[in-house]
Design an enzyme around this catalytic site. Sequence first.
Site, PDB file in Angstrom:
ATOM      1  N   ASP A 269     -73.552 -18.396  14.093  1.00 43.46           N
ATOM      2  CA  ASP A 269     -74.786 -18.526  13.304  1.00 43.46           C
ATOM      3  C   ASP A 269     -75.870 -17.554  13.779  1.00 43.46           C
ATOM      4  OD1 ASP A 269     -76.324 -19.629  11.289  1.00 43.46           O
ATOM      5  OD2 ASP A 269     -77.133 -21.213  12.571  1.00 43.46           O
ATOM      6  N   GLY A 270     -76.688 -17.129  12.826  1.00 40.16           N
ATOM      7  CA  GLY A 270     -77.853 -16.307  13.159  1.00 40.16           C
ATOM      8  C   GLY A 270     -77.774 -14.867  12.676  1.00 40.16           C
TER       9      GLY A 270
ATOM     10  N   TRP B  78     -80.968 -12.195  12.606  1.00 39.54           N
ATOM     11  CA  TRP B  78     -80.809 -10.973  13.418  1.00 39.54           C
ATOM     12  C   TRP B  78     -81.171  -9.750  12.576  1.00 39.54           C
ATOM     13  CZ3 TRP B  78     -78.070  -6.443  13.154  1.00 39.54           C
ATOM     14  CH2 TRP B  78     -77.894  -5.713  14.347  1.00 39.54           C
TER      15      TRP B  78
ATOM     16  N   ARG C 142     -80.010  -9.377   5.022  1.00 41.54           N
ATOM     17  CA  ARG C 142     -79.136 -10.329   5.715  1.00 41.54           C
ATOM     18  C   ARG C 142     -77.704  -9.824   5.904  1.00 41.54           C
ATOM     19  NH1 ARG C 142     -80.371 -15.465   6.197  1.00 41.54           N
ATOM     20  NH2 ARG C 142     -78.178 -15.999   5.896  1.00 41.54           N
TER      21      ARG C 142
ATOM     22  N   THR D  27     -68.215 -24.883   3.163  1.00 45.21           N
ATOM     23  CA  THR D  27     -68.207 -25.362   1.771  1.00 45.21           C
ATOM     24  C   THR D  27     -69.626 -25.453   1.214  1.00 45.21           C
ATOM     25  OG1 THR D  27     -68.051 -27.598   2.722  1.00 45.21           O
ATOM     26  CG2 THR D  27     -66.025 -26.660   1.836  1.00 45.21           C
TER      27      THR D  27
ATOM     28  N   ASN E 231     -71.912 -22.986   1.953  1.00 43.28           N
ATOM     29  CA  ASN E 231     -72.465 -21.619   1.871  1.00 43.28           C
ATOM     30  C   ASN E 231     -72.438 -21.041   0.450  1.00 43.28           C
ATOM     31  OD1 ASN E 231     -71.330 -20.724   5.207  1.00 43.28           O
ATOM     32  ND2 ASN E 231     -73.389 -21.298   4.556  1.00 43.28           N
ATOM     33  N   TRP E 232     -71.780 -21.726  -0.502  1.00 43.47           N
ATOM     34  CA  TRP E 232     -71.828 -21.276  -1.908  1.00 43.47           C
ATOM     35  C   TRP E 232     -73.232 -21.373  -2.474  1.00 43.47           C
ATOM     36  CZ3 TRP E 232     -67.615 -18.768  -3.248  1.00 43.47           C
ATOM     37  CH2 TRP E 232     -66.394 -19.101  -2.658  1.00 43.47           C
TER      38      TRP E 232
ATOM     39  N   ARG F  35     -75.760 -19.997  -1.357  1.00 45.25           N
ATOM     40  CA  ARG F  35     -76.501 -18.743  -1.110  1.00 45.25           C
ATOM     41  C   ARG F  35     -76.492 -17.852  -2.349  1.00 45.25           C
ATOM     42  NH1 ARG F  35     -75.607 -17.372   5.265  1.00 45.25           N
ATOM     43  NH2 ARG F  35     -75.946 -19.513   5.966  1.00 45.25           N
TER      44      ARG F  35
ATOM     45  N   ARG G  63     -77.047 -28.437  15.414  1.00 49.86           N
ATOM     46  CA  ARG G  63     -76.356 -29.331  14.476  1.00 49.86           C
ATOM     47  C   ARG G  63     -74.946 -28.814  14.260  1.00 49.86           C
ATOM     48  NH1 ARG G  63     -80.790 -27.190  11.481  1.00 49.86           N
ATOM     49  NH2 ARG G  63     -80.225 -25.266  10.397  1.00 49.86           N
TER      50      ARG G  63
ATOM     51  N   GLU H 194     -67.519 -31.307  24.013  1.00 51.25           N
ATOM     52  CA  GLU H 194     -68.765 -30.981  24.704  1.00 51.25           C
ATOM     53  C   GLU H 194     -69.500 -29.953  23.855  1.00 51.25           C
ATOM     54  OE1 GLU H 194     -69.967 -32.404  27.442  1.00 51.25           O
ATOM     55  OE2 GLU H 194     -68.189 -33.692  27.487  1.00 51.25           O
TER      56      GLU H 194
HETATM   57  C1  IPE Z   1     -72.921 -22.858   9.445  1.00 48.95           C
HETATM   58  O1  IPE Z   1     -74.076 -22.100   9.424  1.00 48.95           O
HETATM   59  C2  IPE Z   1     -71.830 -22.153   8.712  1.00 48.95           C
HETATM   60  C3  IPE Z   1     -71.303 -20.944   9.325  1.00 48.95           C
HETATM   61  C4  IPE Z   1     -71.689 -20.398  10.440  1.00 48.95           C
HETATM   62  C5  IPE Z   1     -70.249 -20.318   8.588  1.00 48.95           C
HETATM   63  P1  IPE Z   1     -75.206 -22.283   8.304  1.00 48.95           P
HETATM   64  O2  IPE Z   1     -76.230 -21.265   8.596  1.00 48.95           O
HETATM   65  O3  IPE Z   1     -74.575 -22.253   6.952  1.00 48.95           O
HETATM   66  O4  IPE Z   1     -75.705 -23.765   8.562  1.00 48.95           O
HETATM   67  P2  IPE Z   1     -77.138 -24.424   8.319  1.00 48.95           P
HETATM   68  O5  IPE Z   1     -77.517 -24.134   6.900  1.00 48.95           O
HETATM   69  O6  IPE Z   1     -78.089 -23.811   9.292  1.00 48.95           O
HETATM   70  O7  IPE Z   1     -76.925 -25.880   8.599  1.00 48.95           O
HETATM   71  C1  IPE Z   2     -73.936 -17.227   9.936  1.00 53.54           C
HETATM   72  O1  IPE Z   2     -75.172 -16.585   9.925  1.00 53.54           O
HETATM   73  C2  IPE Z   2     -72.939 -16.616   8.991  1.00 53.54           C
HETATM   74  C3  IPE Z   2     -72.632 -17.440   7.803  1.00 53.54           C
HETATM   75  C4  IPE Z   2     -73.093 -18.628   7.542  1.00 53.54           C
HETATM   76  C5  IPE Z   2     -71.728 -16.846   6.825  1.00 53.54           C
HETATM   77  P1  IPE Z   2     -76.253 -16.963   8.849  1.00 53.54           P
HETATM   78  O2  IPE Z   2     -75.996 -16.129   7.625  1.00 53.54           O
HETATM   79  O3  IPE Z   2     -76.299 -18.412   8.612  1.00 53.54           O
HETATM   80  O4  IPE Z   2     -77.578 -16.457   9.541  1.00 53.54           O
HETATM   81  P2  IPE Z   2     -78.957 -17.253   9.647  1.00 53.54           P
HETATM   82  O5  IPE Z   2     -78.646 -18.582  10.234  1.00 53.54           O
HETATM   83  O6  IPE Z   2     -79.502 -17.370   8.255  1.00 53.54           O
HETATM   84  O7  IPE Z   2     -79.795 -16.409  10.539  1.00 53.54           O
HETATM   85 MG    MG Z   3     -77.283 -19.909   9.524  1.00 54.93          MG
END
Ligand code: IPE
Ligand code: IPE
Ligand code: MG
Length: 270
Positions: free
Chosen positions: A33-34, A38, A46, A79, A81-82, A84, A207, A220
């Site tokens: 994540d992130g 970044w 993004r 599931t 991430n759709w 976005r 989370r 853990e």
């Molecule tokens: C979890 O990250 C899913 C992946 C890393 C693929 P998200 O960025 O989608 O989760 P939330 O929205 O912060 O809970």
């Molecule tokens: C995780 O990074 C990758 C995926 C969920 C595909 P994010 O795209 O969620 O990046 P942030 O959390 O918005 O920074």
């Molecule tokens: Mg994220």
Amino acid sequence: MPSFSPPDPHPSGARPPAIPAQFVPQHVAVVMDGNGRWANERGLPRNEGHKAGEASLVDVVAGAIEMGIPYVSAYAFSTENWKRSLDEVSFIMRFTVDVLTRQLPTLQSWGVRILWAGRKPKLWKSVIKQLEFCEEQTKDNTACTLVMCVNYGGRAEIADAAAQIAHDVSEGKVKPGDISERKFAQYLYNPEVPDVDLFLRSSGEQRTSNFLLWQSAYAEMIFFDILWPDVDRLTLWDAVEEYARRDRRYGGAQDAIASPSDSSTHSSGK
Ligand code: IPE
Ligand code: IPE
Ligand code: MG
């Protein structure tokens, strides 16, 4: 017979920490994540963050091999991430195919077995095809298993397992009275993959976001503030060192009564 070679050492020359084998996690789950933050912090869109995250995943797998971690699950697309933008979802779909195509020779040379965990409906055909190709090409590899979690959701996985059990009950293959935790786990996407020992998430969010809910019941959890594109195998090794210091009780308990001379360290200050 394909010939395998271990990954190159980390550019710093760092070696994995020496941890007794019984304290090395068998299955590490990673929420990558992130990426978006970044990129945005650098004034970039993004999707540039997703691109930068590719090297982090490959380096973490290298670090897992060096440490003798047999299973790594990587959360690549949930599931949820759709939700976005179409632009970002389309980018991630194409990028997933590209990453798998680009990295297959390297992962193959390290002896990595690739598995896919996730749901087929909605997922782009090109992604399913490439995931299945990677599974087939690497099925005999034994250095490490990388479970790519794409269109994966923990609740979806549990619901899919329940639906399949209901189907098997209706066909008389399973009796309702035989459904136990052990039986249920046989219906998960990859039943041979063991429970998660160490659950890692980058970016500071604390989370699970629906990742490996069943398998992480006694994992853990370690959350670190580094954004995914800045993660590498050193981050994994630090986490494994912390994991090795944790006391995993699984609900059990043992007396560890302090001797009177220790009492000052636990006094309530009175
Ligand atoms: C979890 O990250 C899913 C992946 C890393 C693929 P998200 O960025 O989608 O989760 P939330 O929205 O912060 O809970
Ligand atoms: C995780 O990074 C990758 C995926 C969920 C595909 P994010 O795209 O969620 O990046 P942030 O959390 O918005 O920074
Ligand atoms: Mg994220």
